[in-house]
Motif scaffolding. Structure first.
Motif, PDB file in Angstrom:
ATOM      1  N   VAL A   7      -8.377  -1.474  -2.041  1.00  0.00           N
ATOM      2  CA  VAL A   7      -9.076  -1.402  -0.755  1.00  0.00           C
ATOM      3  C   VAL A   7     -10.262  -2.363  -0.741  1.00  0.00           C
ATOM      4  O   VAL A   7     -10.481  -3.092   0.238  1.00  0.00           O
ATOM      5  CB  VAL A   7      -9.535   0.037  -0.471  1.00  0.00           C
ATOM      6  N   SER A  53      -5.020  -5.257  -9.050  1.00  0.00           N
ATOM      7  CA  SER A  53      -5.483  -3.889  -8.832  1.00  0.00           C
ATOM      8  C   SER A  53      -4.434  -2.867  -9.286  1.00  0.00           C
ATOM      9  O   SER A  53      -3.238  -3.037  -9.042  1.00  0.00           O
ATOM     10  CB  SER A  53      -5.797  -3.664  -7.349  1.00  0.00           C
ATOM     11  N   THR A  85       0.362   5.399  -0.337  1.00  0.00           N
ATOM     12  CA  THR A  85      -0.392   5.817   0.843  1.00  0.00           C
ATOM     13  C   THR A  85       0.566   6.247   1.954  1.00  0.00           C
ATOM     14  O   THR A  85       1.703   5.776   2.040  1.00  0.00           O
ATOM     15  CB  THR A  85      -1.282   4.676   1.360  1.00  0.00           C
ATOM     16  N   THR A 131      -9.002  -5.816  -0.389  1.00  0.00           N
ATOM     17  CA  THR A 131      -8.524  -6.043   0.982  1.00  0.00           C
ATOM     18  C   THR A 131      -9.689  -6.336   1.921  1.00  0.00           C
ATOM     19  O   THR A 131      -9.598  -7.208   2.799  1.00  0.00           O
ATOM     20  CB  THR A 131      -7.743  -4.819   1.474  1.00  0.00           C
ATOM     21  N   ILE A 132     -10.810  -5.623   1.738  1.00  0.00           N
ATOM     22  CA  ILE A 132     -11.997  -5.883   2.563  1.00  0.00           C
ATOM     23  C   ILE A 132     -12.529  -7.285   2.298  1.00  0.00           C
ATOM     24  O   ILE A 132     -12.879  -8.028   3.230  1.00  0.00           O
ATOM     25  CB  ILE A 132     -13.078  -4.824   2.290  1.00  0.00           C
ATOM     26  N   ILE A 149      -6.366   1.394   6.436  1.00  0.00           N
ATOM     27  CA  ILE A 149      -6.805   0.359   5.492  1.00  0.00           C
ATOM     28  C   ILE A 149      -6.625  -1.029   6.096  1.00  0.00           C
ATOM     29  O   ILE A 149      -7.516  -1.890   6.011  1.00  0.00           O
ATOM     30  CB  ILE A 149      -6.035   0.483   4.159  1.00  0.00           C
ATOM     31  N   LEU A 180      -6.110   2.555  -6.099  1.00  0.00           N
ATOM     32  CA  LEU A 180      -6.196   2.340  -4.661  1.00  0.00           C
ATOM     33  C   LEU A 180      -7.575   1.851  -4.240  1.00  0.00           C
ATOM     34  O   LEU A 180      -7.686   0.969  -3.391  1.00  0.00           O
ATOM     35  CB  LEU A 180      -5.849   3.639  -3.922  1.00  0.00           C
ATOM     36  N   TRP A 181      -8.648   2.405  -4.842  1.00  0.00           N
ATOM     37  CA  TRP A 181      -9.997   1.992  -4.441  1.00  0.00           C
ATOM     38  C   TRP A 181     -10.207   0.505  -4.687  1.00  0.00           C
ATOM     39  O   TRP A 181     -10.862  -0.188  -3.906  1.00  0.00           O
ATOM     40  CB  TRP A 181     -11.056   2.816  -5.176  1.00  0.00           C
ATOM     41  N   GLN A 234      -2.776   6.398   6.423  1.00  0.00           N
ATOM     42  CA  GLN A 234      -3.721   5.756   5.515  1.00  0.00           C
ATOM     43  C   GLN A 234      -3.514   4.241   5.487  1.00  0.00           C
ATOM     44  O   GLN A 234      -4.482   3.470   5.477  1.00  0.00           O
ATOM     45  CB  GLN A 234      -3.548   6.333   4.107  1.00  0.00           C
ATOM     46  N   THR A 235      -2.243   3.836   5.483  1.00  0.00           N
ATOM     47  CA  THR A 235      -1.945   2.407   5.487  1.00  0.00           C
ATOM     48  C   THR A 235      -2.516   1.736   6.736  1.00  0.00           C
ATOM     49  O   THR A 235      -3.147   0.671   6.663  1.00  0.00           O
ATOM     50  CB  THR A 235      -0.419   2.178   5.425  1.00  0.00           C
ATOM     51  N   LEU A 291       0.831  -1.206   0.000  1.00  0.00           N
ATOM     52  CA  LEU A 291       0.000   0.000   0.000  1.00  0.00           C
ATOM     53  C   LEU A 291       0.868   1.259   0.000  1.00  0.00           C
ATOM     54  O   LEU A 291       0.555   2.244  -0.682  1.00  0.00           O
ATOM     55  CB  LEU A 291      -0.924  -0.006   1.216  1.00  0.00           C
TER      56      LEU A 291
END
Length: 389
Positions: free
Chosen positions: A108, A101, A48, A111-112, A56, A104-105, A52-53, A42
């Protein structure tokens, strides 16, 4: 005594299902070196900031909480084998998404998804080991489980060190492949799930949450898991902060795994009860964290890794033994799922504490604080004994 007997001494007589699970998780562990590098990916790949890291990765950790609960529910209702396959397949999909990817979106969201699938397979795996093992043999069974993961971790660390010289995305591709391999092995080799007759006694989630011993164990386990996750997440960032090579993280992981394997064969810890083992473990963990606080070279970080890995040897299996011992047979998956929330909570907290302490107090402050918490837990073990034994 033959060499083979010496090697397998404490594990002879364990169920074939335990060995199949151990082999499958070892295959998965070979590729499971991505989490320590997620923060680096990240930061380096997507630019990031540390804050921010941390946020996330905290979101990832929060997503593992419902993942663990879902794994426990499915383990008791859908079956152990099916649940393991579902969880590992979900992890593979998420890992490939992260690797592909470019925004960034997208990373993320992937990652979720990884968080939501990440813990599904743990409750059924741990519950199945308890299902087929007598209580007196569970420390040995969970010890075998940890030893196999450590053995695979040696190769995992070396692969991480090698692949980290290239595009870090290849780490996630490798993990996806091993997740699918593990799922295939479980689906083909483990016996089919046995349909369980509904219990005449109520076994709702509420009854699990009313067990005060389980909640106390959850609190203690959460503190340990937070320290553990701070090492996983904070060590690569610490090396990055101090200008040490990224490949150093892979070497630390490999040495940690080698230490666990060698110590498990050389140290006879079965005669210790759970609380004695945990107390020694926290003392060793605190020592390793203290060394990390003053380390400025890779060689010193490797010395620290030996110490905190020895601490892990005394800690990891004993917490699982205690949690499985509290659970009634028909609710074992849910008990282990609730206890396992410690890891989801820790994965939510640790990224924030790591990044905040690194920004405000530097690596020295991060590891000194962690060492102090470990030392307090070592001192408190007699208090825990009175309430849990």
């Amino acid at each position: 005594m033959s060499a083979a007997a010496t090697l397998t001494g404490p594990w002879r007589g364990l169920s074939p299902a335990v060995w199949i699970l151990v082999v499958a998780r070892a295959v998965n562990r070979i590729g499971a070196f991505t989490l320590p590098f997620l923060g680096v990916v990240l930061t380096v790949e997507f630019g990031t900031s540390l804050g921010q890291t941390g946020l996330i990765i905290a979101v990832f950790g929060a997503a593992t909480i419902p993942s663990r609960l879902l794994g426990g529910q499915l383990a008791d209702r859908l079956g152990r084998r099916r649940t393991i396959v579902v969880g590992l397949t979900g992890c593979a999909i998420a890992q490939l998404w992260i690797a592909l990817s470019h925004a960034l979106w997208s990373a993320v969201l992937a990652t979720i998804l990884l968080g939501l699938a990440f813990e599904i397979y743990e409750p059924p795996s741990q519950a199945m080991i308890a299902d087929v093992t007598e209580p007196a043999n569970r420390p040995a069974a969970y010890g075998l489980y940890s030893a196999a993961l450590a053995a695979a971790g040696v190769l995992a660390g070396l692969l991480a060190a090698a692949l980290s010289h290239w595009d870090l995305r290849w780490l996630f591709v490798a993990d996806a492949i091993t997740c699918l391999s593990c799922a295939a092995l479980v689906a083909l080799a483990l016996p089919a799930d046995v349909r369980r007759e509904p219990s005449k006694e109520p076994t709702s989630t509420v009854s699990v949450w009313r067990d005060r011993r389980l909640l106390l164990l959850l609190a203690s386990g959460t503190i340990f898991a937070t320290i553990y996750m701070q090492l996983i997440i904070g060590m690569p960032l610490t090396l990055l902060e101090q200008g040490l090579p990224k490949s150093g993280t892979g070497l630390i992981l490999a040495l940690s795994a080698i230490t666990l394997i060698a110590a498990q064969r050389l140290l006879r810890v079965q005669h210790l009860d759970d609380f004695q083992s945990i107390r020694i473990g926290y003392a060793l963990l605190a020592a390793g964290l203290l060394v990390s606080a003053v380390a400025h070279s890779l060689a010193i970080f490797l010395v620290a890794a030996i110490l905190w890995s020895l601490g892990d040897l005394f800690l990891l299996t004993r917490y699982l033994t205690q949690a499985s011992g509290l659970a009634p047979d028909e609710a074992r998956g849910r008990y282990l799922a609730v206890f396992g929330l410690s890891w989801g909570i820790a994965t939510t907290i640790a990224p924030i504490t790591v990044t905040q302490l690194l920004e405000t107090a530097g690596p020295t402050g991060l590891w000194l604080t962690s060492a102090g918490v470990a030392a307090v837990l070592a001192v408190l073990q007699p208090w825990f004994r009175k309430r849990l034994a």
